[in-house]
Design a protein around this motif. Structure first.
Motif, PDB file in Angstrom:
ATOM      1  N   ILE A   1       4.419   9.979  -7.117  1.00  0.00           N
ATOM      2  CA  ILE A   1       5.482  10.254  -8.096  1.00  0.00           C
ATOM      3  C   ILE A   1       4.865  10.502  -9.463  1.00  0.00           C
ATOM      4  O   ILE A   1       5.240  11.453 -10.159  1.00  0.00           O
ATOM      5  CB  ILE A   1       6.502   9.095  -8.143  1.00  0.00           C
ATOM      6  CG1 ILE A   1       7.334   9.077  -6.855  1.00  0.00           C
ATOM      7  CG2 ILE A   1       7.410   9.206  -9.364  1.00  0.00           C
ATOM      8  CD1 ILE A   1       8.212   7.855  -6.693  1.00  0.00           C
ATOM      9  N   ASP A   2       3.910   9.640  -9.859  1.00  0.00           N
ATOM     10  CA  ASP A   2       3.238   9.825 -11.151  1.00  0.00           C
ATOM     11  C   ASP A   2       2.529  11.173 -11.203  1.00  0.00           C
ATOM     12  O   ASP A   2       2.611  11.889 -12.206  1.00  0.00           O
ATOM     13  CB  ASP A   2       2.229   8.699 -11.398  1.00  0.00           C
ATOM     14  CG  ASP A   2       2.908   7.358 -11.686  1.00  0.00           C
ATOM     15  OD1 ASP A   2       4.116   7.371 -12.012  1.00  0.00           O
ATOM     16  OD2 ASP A   2       2.237   6.315 -11.575  1.00  0.00           O
ATOM     17  N   SER A   3       1.860  11.530 -10.111  1.00  0.00           N
ATOM     18  CA  SER A   3       1.144  12.798 -10.048  1.00  0.00           C
ATOM     19  C   SER A   3       2.115  13.965 -10.182  1.00  0.00           C
ATOM     20  O   SER A   3       1.868  14.920 -10.929  1.00  0.00           O
ATOM     21  CB  SER A   3       0.376  12.886  -8.729  1.00  0.00           C
ATOM     22  OG  SER A   3      -0.188  14.143  -8.559  1.00  0.00           O
ATOM     23  N   ILE A   4       3.227  13.885  -9.469  1.00  0.00           N
ATOM     24  CA  ILE A   4       4.231  14.961  -9.529  1.00  0.00           C
ATOM     25  C   ILE A   4       4.835  15.037 -10.923  1.00  0.00           C
ATOM     26  O   ILE A   4       5.076  16.136 -11.435  1.00  0.00           O
ATOM     27  CB  ILE A   4       5.297  14.761  -8.439  1.00  0.00           C
ATOM     28  CG1 ILE A   4       4.676  15.063  -7.070  1.00  0.00           C
ATOM     29  CG2 ILE A   4       6.521  15.626  -8.684  1.00  0.00           C
ATOM     30  CD1 ILE A   4       5.571  14.757  -5.886  1.00  0.00           C
ATOM     31  N   ASN A   5       5.084  13.863 -11.542  1.00  0.00           N
ATOM     32  CA  ASN A   5       5.616  13.870 -12.912  1.00  0.00           C
ATOM     33  C   ASN A   5       4.658  14.585 -13.858  1.00  0.00           C
ATOM     34  O   ASN A   5       5.090  15.343 -14.734  1.00  0.00           O
ATOM     35  CB  ASN A   5       5.866  12.441 -13.402  1.00  0.00           C
ATOM     36  CG  ASN A   5       7.183  11.897 -12.908  1.00  0.00           C
ATOM     37  OD1 ASN A   5       8.085  12.648 -12.541  1.00  0.00           O
ATOM     38  ND2 ASN A   5       7.292  10.586 -12.877  1.00  0.00           N
ATOM     39  N   LYS A   6       3.356  14.354 -13.678  1.00  0.00           N
ATOM     40  CA  LYS A   6       2.373  15.027 -14.522  1.00  0.00           C
ATOM     41  C   LYS A   6       2.405  16.539 -14.296  1.00  0.00           C
ATOM     42  O   LYS A   6       2.228  17.313 -15.227  1.00  0.00           O
ATOM     43  CB  LYS A   6       0.967  14.481 -14.239  1.00  0.00           C
ATOM     44  CG  LYS A   6       0.748  13.090 -14.781  1.00  0.00           C
ATOM     45  CD  LYS A   6      -0.618  12.565 -14.420  1.00  0.00           C
ATOM     46  CE  LYS A   6      -0.791  11.120 -14.881  1.00  0.00           C
ATOM     47  NZ  LYS A   6      -2.053  10.536 -14.434  1.00  0.00           N
ATOM     48  N   GLU A   7       2.625  16.950 -13.045  1.00  0.00           N
ATOM     49  CA  GLU A   7       2.699  18.379 -12.730  1.00  0.00           C
ATOM     50  C   GLU A   7       4.015  18.978 -13.225  1.00  0.00           C
ATOM     51  O   GLU A   7       4.053  20.148 -13.606  1.00  0.00           O
ATOM     52  CB  GLU A   7       2.579  18.593 -11.221  1.00  0.00           C
ATOM     53  CG  GLU A   7       1.209  18.256 -10.658  1.00  0.00           C
ATOM     54  CD  GLU A   7       1.162  18.333  -9.137  1.00  0.00           C
ATOM     55  OE1 GLU A   7       2.008  19.027  -8.537  1.00  0.00           O
ATOM     56  OE2 GLU A   7       0.278  17.686  -8.548  1.00  0.00           O
TER      57      GLU A   7
ATOM     58  N   LYS B   1       0.832  -1.202   0.000  1.00  0.00           N
ATOM     59  CA  LYS B   1       0.000   0.000   0.000  1.00  0.00           C
ATOM     60  C   LYS B   1       0.864   1.249   0.000  1.00  0.00           C
ATOM     61  O   LYS B   1       0.597   2.194  -0.734  1.00  0.00           O
ATOM     62  CB  LYS B   1      -0.920  -0.004   1.224  1.00  0.00           C
ATOM     63  CG  LYS B   1      -2.043  -1.008   1.139  1.00  0.00           C
ATOM     64  CD  LYS B   1      -2.889  -1.008   2.389  1.00  0.00           C
ATOM     65  CE  LYS B   1      -3.961  -2.088   2.339  1.00  0.00           C
ATOM     66  NZ  LYS B   1      -4.712  -2.174   3.586  1.00  0.00           N
ATOM     67  N   GLU B   2       1.903   1.244   0.831  1.00  0.00           N
ATOM     68  CA  GLU B   2       2.776   2.414   0.925  1.00  0.00           C
ATOM     69  C   GLU B   2       3.519   2.637  -0.385  1.00  0.00           C
ATOM     70  O   GLU B   2       3.599   3.758  -0.884  1.00  0.00           O
ATOM     71  CB  GLU B   2       3.773   2.219   2.072  1.00  0.00           C
ATOM     72  CG  GLU B   2       4.533   3.460   2.416  1.00  0.00           C
ATOM     73  CD  GLU B   2       5.374   3.299   3.662  1.00  0.00           C
ATOM     74  OE1 GLU B   2       6.386   3.996   3.755  1.00  0.00           O
ATOM     75  OE2 GLU B   2       5.022   2.472   4.529  1.00  0.00           O
ATOM     76  N   VAL B   3       4.056   1.536  -0.953  1.00  0.00           N
ATOM     77  CA  VAL B   3       4.775   1.636  -2.228  1.00  0.00           C
ATOM     78  C   VAL B   3       3.830   2.140  -3.310  1.00  0.00           C
ATOM     79  O   VAL B   3       4.181   3.021  -4.100  1.00  0.00           O
ATOM     80  CB  VAL B   3       5.387   0.266  -2.616  1.00  0.00           C
ATOM     81  CG1 VAL B   3       5.830   0.242  -4.065  1.00  0.00           C
ATOM     82  CG2 VAL B   3       6.560  -0.058  -1.698  1.00  0.00           C
ATOM     83  N   SER B   4       2.626   1.608  -3.331  1.00  0.00           N
ATOM     84  CA  SER B   4       1.649   2.032  -4.329  1.00  0.00           C
ATOM     85  C   SER B   4       1.320   3.510  -4.161  1.00  0.00           C
ATOM     86  O   SER B   4       1.239   4.246  -5.150  1.00  0.00           O
ATOM     87  CB  SER B   4       0.384   1.180  -4.184  1.00  0.00           C
ATOM     88  OG  SER B   4      -0.598   1.620  -5.053  1.00  0.00           O
ATOM     89  N   GLY B   5       1.153   3.941  -2.917  1.00  0.00           N
ATOM     90  CA  GLY B   5       0.860   5.357  -2.650  1.00  0.00           C
ATOM     91  C   GLY B   5       1.988   6.261  -3.102  1.00  0.00           C
ATOM     92  O   GLY B   5       1.749   7.303  -3.725  1.00  0.00           O
TER      93      GLY B   5
END
Length: 168
Positions: free
Chosen positions: A98-104, A89-93
């Motif tokens: 990271i994906d969200s920040i990459n998009k930003e 769960k933690e790794v997935s979070g």
């Protein structure tokens, strides 16, 4: 083991019944033999029962150990499951963040590059204007110097003219 007992019993009862059918009455010898066979049979039965109980106890002990080991394995499995779930769960979070920040970051990077180009263009325009200003200041200084020199020359001429007027 059970079959061996049954065959021994039938043989002994056959011996006893054979004696009965022959004479019709039991002799002392037959009775003693019968008692002996019966006590041997009982002793063997007791021995078998004793061994049976020992085997049962061993089986129970093994089953008890197996139960304990099964419980230990279940506890270990639960601990493993508990360890892997929070980590997943933690790794997935973290991966989602990271994906969200990459998009930003992508549009921010593009904005940064655009601003850098604008900055370079503005800096170049600034430097060009600054050079032009320096050239104009230099030209102004030259003009002011030239003007002062011309005025001083004119003043000298005027001053000479005035001196010439007094003399005559």
């Amino acid at each position: 083991m059970q079959r061996t007992l049954e065959s021994q019993q039938s043989m002994q009862s056959g011996q006893i019944s054979g004696s009965l059918s022959f004479n019709g009455t039991l002799t002392k010898e037959d009775e003693e033999m019968s008692k002996s066979a019966l006590s041997t049979f009982r002793a063997k039965e007791e021995e078998i029962e004793k061994k049976k109980m020992e085997v049962k106890e061993k089986v129970q002990a093994q089953l008890g150990r197996i139960e304990e080991e099964t419980k230990r394995l279940a506890v270990i499995r639960e601990e493993l499951d508990a360890l892997s779930d929070p980590m997943k769960k933690e790794v997935s979070g973290v991966r989602k963040k990271i994906d969200s920040i990459n998009k930003e970051l992508k549009p921010l990077g593009q904005t940064c590059q655009k601003k850098e180009r604008e900055y370079k263009e503005a800096l170049e325009a600034f430097n060009d204007k600054n050079k032009e200003k320096v050239q104009l200041i230099t030209r102004l200084m030259e003009l002011v110097s030239e003007s002062e020199r011309m005025r001083l020359k004119k003043l000298e001429e005027l001053s000479k003219n005035i001196e010439t007027i007094h003399i005559a």
